[in-house]
Design an enzyme around this catalytic site. Structure first.
Site, mmCIF file in Angstrom:
data_model
loop_
_atom_site.group_PDB
_atom_site.id
_atom_site.type_symbol
_atom_site.label_atom_id
_atom_site.label_comp_id
_atom_site.label_asym_id
_atom_site.label_seq_id
_atom_site.Cartn_x
_atom_site.Cartn_y
_atom_site.Cartn_z
ATOM 1 N N GLY A 252 1.308 -1.307 6.640
ATOM 2 C CA GLY A 252 1.463 0.028 5.745
ATOM 3 C C GLY A 252 1.808 -0.433 4.567
ATOM 4 O O GLY A 252 1.822 0.545 3.551
ATOM 5 N N ASP A 253 2.276 -1.516 4.167
ATOM 6 C CA ASP A 253 2.603 -2.114 2.856
ATOM 7 C C ASP A 253 1.494 -2.096 1.963
ATOM 8 O O ASP A 253 0.483 -2.405 2.204
ATOM 9 C CB ASP A 253 3.267 -3.363 2.920
ATOM 10 C CG ASP A 253 3.825 -3.618 1.362
ATOM 11 O OD1 ASP A 253 4.725 -3.293 0.949
ATOM 12 O OD2 ASP A 253 3.188 -4.652 1.046
#
Length: 304
Positions: A252-253
């Site tokens: 998700g980064d």
């Protein structure tokens, strides 16, 4: 580990010295460059060819790489802990064979290994330090995250000195848990982040996060996200950088999404988290290392 003060020129007296041989090629300079990439770092201080640090118990030590590739560790107290933590921080627990398997299938990973054959991903055994650093980095650029983290360290941590070099010990959980969030807010963190830091420190001080290293990834994530201010993004980075789980990918980064999109999928748009997880799922125990190599490639291309 091979001990012996005869391999270096550390001062005699209070500093004890030991050396350890990396299990696979290790380039210390490349592996620690990120510590000063976003500005001054009070916790990882490079001076005269050494990197100074404190152990999780607050004892200062220093490391350097010798001409034969070995890592020399010097400490005034508890040398064994300093050696063990230096090995952990420099990725000795990560298996290299799964990375090679990823490289066989992903040209960008193979290429970056050739560019940085001794690069090791960062690891940090301090639960509190990793969580607070992640909170500081939420929704801001990495330079500002490093600035606010350094302010927290200077305000609530403790300076140590070794061989005339000052290095800071990260604040204890008890000290941060007892802080008024307004004190942290005064360091230019948001009110919400200030509350999160106090809350996380309280959880660590109360032993709520004890034993995470002995549980599976999903259990770790579940326990972490139950704490206010800790989401899946923070939990994934915790798996990768605190527990050094070889299969951990912070899908998700935004940075991870960018490198997978560009170097693996070969597309201009930034893929969503689900697509990044799908793209890296087969990487298994090579995922953590491979993603960090791609992040370094991004720095080479765009951060200059």
């Amino acid at each position: 580990m091979a001990g012996g003060s005869g391999r270096g020129d550390l001062p005699t007296g209070r500093v004890d010295v030991a050396c350890w041989e990396p299990a696979s090629p290790l380039d210390l300079s490349a592996s620690i460059a990120r510590h000063s990439r976003h500005g001054p770092n009070l916790l990882d201080v490079v001076s005269d060819g050494f990197m100074y640090r404190t152990t999780t118990t607050g004892s200062p030590y220093r490391i350097r790489q010798l001409d034969d590739g070995a890592i020399e560790v010097g400490a005034e107290h508890d040398l064994a802990t300093a050696v063990a933590e230096s090995q952990y921080r420099l990725g000795e627990t990560l298996p290299v064979e799964p990375l090679r398997e990823v490289a066989d299938r992903v040209p960008a990973v193979s290429d970056q290994i050739l560019r940085m054959p001794g690069y090791r991903p960062p690891a940090n055994p301090s639960v509190l330090e990793v969580l607070v650093a992640s909170i500081c980095a939420q929704q801001v650029n990495l330079r500002w995250a490093a600035t606010t983290l350094s302010r927290v360290v200077r305000r609530f941590g403790a300076p140590q000195e070794m061989a005339g070099v000052r290095v800071w010990r990260f604040p204890t959980a008890e000290r941060l848990a007892a802080a008024d969030p307004a004190e942290i807010r005064a360091l230019q963190l948001t009110s919400r982040k200030s509350q999160y830091i106090v809350g996380v420190a309280g959880a660590v001080a109360a032993g709520e996060l004890d034993g995470l290293a002995d549980t599976g990834n999903e259990t770790v994530i579940r326990r972490l996200v139950a704490i206010r201010g800790v989401g899946r993004w923070t939990a994934d980075w915790f798996l990768a950088r605190c527990l050094a789980r070889p299969d951990a990918v912070a899908a998700g980064d935004l940075g991870v999404r960018k490198v997978i999109s560009r170097y693996v999928a070969g597309v201009d748009e930034v893929l969503p988290e689900a697509d990044v997880r799908a793209a890296t799922e087969s990487w298994g125990d090579g995922g953590n290392w491979a993603v960090h190599l791609l992040l370094e490639r991004w720095v080479e291309e765009f951060a200059q």
